[in-house]
Write a protein that holds these residues in place. Structure first.
Motif, PDB file in Angstrom:
ATOM      1  N   GLU A 105       0.944  -1.326   0.074  1.00  0.00           N
ATOM      2  CA  GLU A 105       0.015  -0.126   0.054  1.00  0.00           C
ATOM      3  C   GLU A 105       0.867   1.321  -0.035  1.00  0.00           C
ATOM      4  O   GLU A 105       1.954   1.296   0.672  1.00  0.00           O
ATOM      5  CB  GLU A 105      -1.003  -0.058   1.140  1.00  0.00           C
ATOM      6  N   THR A 143       2.456   4.675  -2.504  1.00  0.00           N
ATOM      7  CA  THR A 143       2.362   5.064  -3.751  1.00  0.00           C
ATOM      8  C   THR A 143       2.967   4.113  -4.737  1.00  0.00           C
ATOM      9  O   THR A 143       3.496   3.310  -4.665  1.00  0.00           O
ATOM     10  CB  THR A 143       3.170   6.438  -3.642  1.00  0.00           C
ATOM     11  N   ARG A 182      -1.852   6.796  -6.029  1.00  0.00           N
ATOM     12  CA  ARG A 182      -2.066   6.155  -4.768  1.00  0.00           C
ATOM     13  C   ARG A 182      -2.621   4.649  -5.019  1.00  0.00           C
ATOM     14  O   ARG A 182      -3.626   4.152  -6.002  1.00  0.00           O
ATOM     15  CB  ARG A 182      -3.180   6.700  -4.129  1.00  0.00           C
ATOM     16  N   LEU A 183      -1.778   3.615  -4.255  1.00  0.00           N
ATOM     17  CA  LEU A 183      -2.308   2.136  -4.381  1.00  0.00           C
ATOM     18  C   LEU A 183      -2.833   1.664  -3.226  1.00  0.00           C
ATOM     19  O   LEU A 183      -2.452   1.992  -2.100  1.00  0.00           O
ATOM     20  CB  LEU A 183      -1.206   1.340  -4.807  1.00  0.00           C
ATOM     21  N   ASP A 184      -4.088   0.899  -3.362  1.00  0.00           N
ATOM     22  CA  ASP A 184      -4.564   0.449  -2.289  1.00  0.00           C
ATOM     23  C   ASP A 184      -3.811  -0.642  -1.462  1.00  0.00           C
ATOM     24  O   ASP A 184      -3.076  -1.176  -2.244  1.00  0.00           O
ATOM     25  CB  ASP A 184      -6.160  -0.023  -2.455  1.00  0.00           C
ATOM     26  N   LYS A 185      -4.287  -1.037  -0.069  1.00  0.00           N
ATOM     27  CA  LYS A 185      -3.702  -2.273   0.392  1.00  0.00           C
ATOM     28  C   LYS A 185      -3.800  -3.378  -0.408  1.00  0.00           C
ATOM     29  O   LYS A 185      -4.822  -3.871  -0.911  1.00  0.00           O
ATOM     30  CB  LYS A 185      -4.478  -2.437   1.638  1.00  0.00           C
ATOM     31  N   GLY A 190      -2.508  -3.618  -3.480  1.00  0.00           N
ATOM     32  CA  GLY A 190      -2.889  -3.420  -4.753  1.00  0.00           C
ATOM     33  C   GLY A 190      -4.351  -3.570  -5.455  1.00  0.00           C
ATOM     34  O   GLY A 190      -4.566  -4.173  -6.427  1.00  0.00           O
ATOM     35  N   ALA A 191      -5.265  -3.510  -4.306  1.00  0.00           N
ATOM     36  CA  ALA A 191      -6.656  -3.989  -4.500  1.00  0.00           C
ATOM     37  C   ALA A 191      -7.349  -2.989  -5.821  1.00  0.00           C
ATOM     38  O   ALA A 191      -8.160  -3.476  -6.492  1.00  0.00           O
ATOM     39  CB  ALA A 191      -7.530  -3.708  -3.618  1.00  0.00           C
ATOM     40  N   ASN A 192      -6.528  -1.843  -6.196  1.00  0.00           N
ATOM     41  CA  ASN A 192      -7.048  -0.961  -7.337  1.00  0.00           C
ATOM     42  C   ASN A 192      -6.377  -1.512  -8.588  1.00  0.00           C
ATOM     43  O   ASN A 192      -6.654  -0.367  -9.396  1.00  0.00           O
ATOM     44  CB  ASN A 192      -7.123   0.370  -6.813  1.00  0.00           C
ATOM     45  N   ARG A 232      -0.286  -4.961 -12.164  1.00  0.00           N
ATOM     46  CA  ARG A 232       0.726  -5.634 -11.019  1.00  0.00           C
ATOM     47  C   ARG A 232       1.971  -6.089 -11.683  1.00  0.00           C
ATOM     48  O   ARG A 232       2.927  -5.969 -11.177  1.00  0.00           O
ATOM     49  CB  ARG A 232      -0.270  -6.515 -10.359  1.00  0.00           C
TER      50      ARG A 232
END
Length: 532
Positions: free
Chosen positions: A404, A406, A445-448, A450-452, A458
């Motif tokens: 999670e 940047t 911004r990357l979610d925990k 890499g959920a987004n 990825r």
């Protein structure tokens, strides 16, 4: 001088996880400190409530009969009431904190168990099932080993205290309430099997629902592309209705159970009231119920509900037992699943490779021929010889780890401390700075977890990280499911890395395989072709 050849041994079947996972036994160990404190508080609350009932009966009885009331009686009665309420509040807080501690401890143990699983076994688990188990099951098990366990213990201690108090006034009244106890115990035994079966069905229905929902979220783009939203909604609705039906079945039995307990409690108190009333009106002479003072009769009527209160509390917790047992069984099934055996691939067992210091090695062959298995064995992700030290490997795939934060942090994770210019060059070369779905460049911004991110995003982050880290690269299908331009960018970067380091790829990409210095063809089970 040619580097030495290395062989890839078969997977050791004895290398699976040793020992079984017993969620219930682990939870009971975790619950011991909190359970002792909770039981002490609940016993204190019961004793204080009995004391309050005795003092209140004495005070009211004397007032009604016009007898003098001792000056200490009223303040002591009020003090006992306040103390009982305070003890109840503290006991409820202790139960909540005890259950929380157990659920947190179980999650930690389950997380360690998942960490110990071989990669192949972990990947075989249902994502929805794992999420549901880690969120729902620890709370259900904690309610069983703390709340239900305390209610079970108090079902013995509470009535004993109440009966002992009743014996001080009338042993016949104490005997009467005791005689009704076996009826409730038999009812608990009869209803237990039904509610346990319902709870087990409820847990299984919820697991199927969670698994199906997680799978549909993962494949949502495919569902939308095939205009199958309506049919998938209908399937999810059907699973949801099945879960709701099982839940209502558990609740119906739980409510019926509580209703039966209230019925027997009310019946016994009514019988006591009738006997005491007949004795006071001189209409019948019943031993133990006649010739009593008014305060003694009030004392019996106020103590009797305290005798049945633990049974009522136990009935309220009874469904927690069924749900907790079902959750423990489900968690054990998940974490004690049989290891997924690797496909028998004699070709890999006999394979001997000469790995160069740098260059591109392509492992090709049809699906199921062992390409990914070979990579995992080389990396040591599956038990066997660790041909490449884990700290010297950069793993590239669509499930590569993304922290999670940047985009810059994700690319530089475990890649040393590259400067901003190198980060920008690597991200731009792989097309991450031009991605409209990652606005903000390196500060995106990357979610925990890499959920987004999509699988392609990825993978590209993993490729950029590999370019910066300076380690040997193992890439599993690095160009699969990518558009033409992105796939070409990945090929270029892997070829660039192979100029100074060893890059091994498992691929169906003919263009990438054609550019390899060494190609390992696993097309047939009985032969291996290694072309330089």
């Amino acid at each position: 001088m040619r580097p030495p050849a290395v062989s890839v041994p078969a997977r050791d079947p004895a290398a699976s996880i040793v020992g079984r996972f017993h969620a219930l036994a682990a939870a009971r160990q975790l619950a011991k400190p909190g359970l002792r404190r909770l039981l002490g508080l609940q016993i204190a609350r019961t004793a204080l409530r009995l004391g309050f009932a005795a003092m209140a009966a004495m005070a009211v009885g004397r007032l009604v009969m016009g007898q003098p009331v001792a000056s200490w009686l009223v303040p002591v009665t009020i003090a006992l009431l306040v103390a009982a309420c305070l003890a109840g509040f503290v006991a409820d807080r202790a139960q909540a904190s005890g259950e929380t501690a157990v659920s947190i401890g179980l999650r930690e143990l389950a997380g360690k168990r998942l960490d110990e699983m071989p990669a192949r076994q972990l990947q075989s688990l249902s994502v929805g099932g794992v999420i549901m188990s880690m969120q729902r099951h620890p709370e259900a098990i904690a309610a069983l080993v703390v709340g239900h366990r305390a209610a079970s213990a108090m079902m013995a201690a509470g009535p004993l205290l109440a009966v002992a108090t009743l014996f001080l006034v009338s042993w016949q009244a104490a005997l009467l309430v005791i005689c009704l106890t076996p009826v409730m115990i038999v009812f608990f035994a009869l209803i237990g099997d039904a509610i346990r079966r319902r709870a087990d069905a409820q847990e299984r229905a919820f697991g199927r629902l969670a698994g199906q929902f997680a799978d549909r979220i993962r494949t949502l783009p495919t569902i939308l592309a095939n205009h199958a939203m309506a049919s998938e909604e209908a399937k999810l609705a059907q699973r949801l209705e099945a879960y709701a039906g099982n839940t209502m079945g558990v609740l119906r039995i739980a409510f019926a159970n509580a209703g039966i307990i209230d019925f027997f409690a009310s019946l016994s108190i009514a019988i006591l009231a009738v006997f005491l009333g007949l004795g006071h009106l001189k209409l019948a002479t019943i031993p133990g119920f006649s010739n009593l003072e008014l305060w003694q009769s009030l004392f019996i009527l106020m103590i009797a509900p305290e005798y049945f209160a633990p049974f009522r509390r136990f009935s309220e917790q009874y469904h927690a037992k069924a749900e907790g047992l079902a959750a423990a069984a489900a968690l054990d099934r998940l974490l004690d699943a049989e290891p997924v055996a690797a496909k028998s691939l004699p070709v890999l067992d006999r394979l001997r490779l000469t790995l160069p210091a740098h260059g591109l090695v392509a492992v090709v062959g049809p699906s199921g021929s062992g390409k990914s298995t070979l990579l995992r064995r080389l990396a040591g992700l599956e038990p066997g010889a660790h041909l490449l030290a884990a700290k010297e490997i950069a793993w590239v795939s669509t499930d590569a780890y993304v922290p999670e934060g940047t985009l810059a942090g994700a690319i530089s994770w475990n890649a040393g401390a590259p400067d901003r210019i190198r980060l920008e060059d690597a991200a731009r070369a792989i097309g991450l700075l031009d991605d409209a779905l990652l606005p903000g460049g390196l500060d995106a911004r990357l979610d925990k977890g890499g959920a987004n991110l999509s699988g392609g995003q990825r993978l590209r982050i993993a490729v950029a990280r590999a370019q910066l880290c300076g380690r040997t690269v193992l890439a599993d299908e690095p160009t699969a499911k990518l558009d033409r331009e992105t796939a070409e960018a990945v090929r270029r970067m892997l070829l660039e890395i192979s100029g100074t380091r060893l890059v091994i790829v498992a691929t169906h990409d003919r263009d990438l395989a054609a550019a390899a210095d060494i190609m390992v063809d696993l097309t047939r089970d009985d032969t291996v072709e290694v072309a330089a």
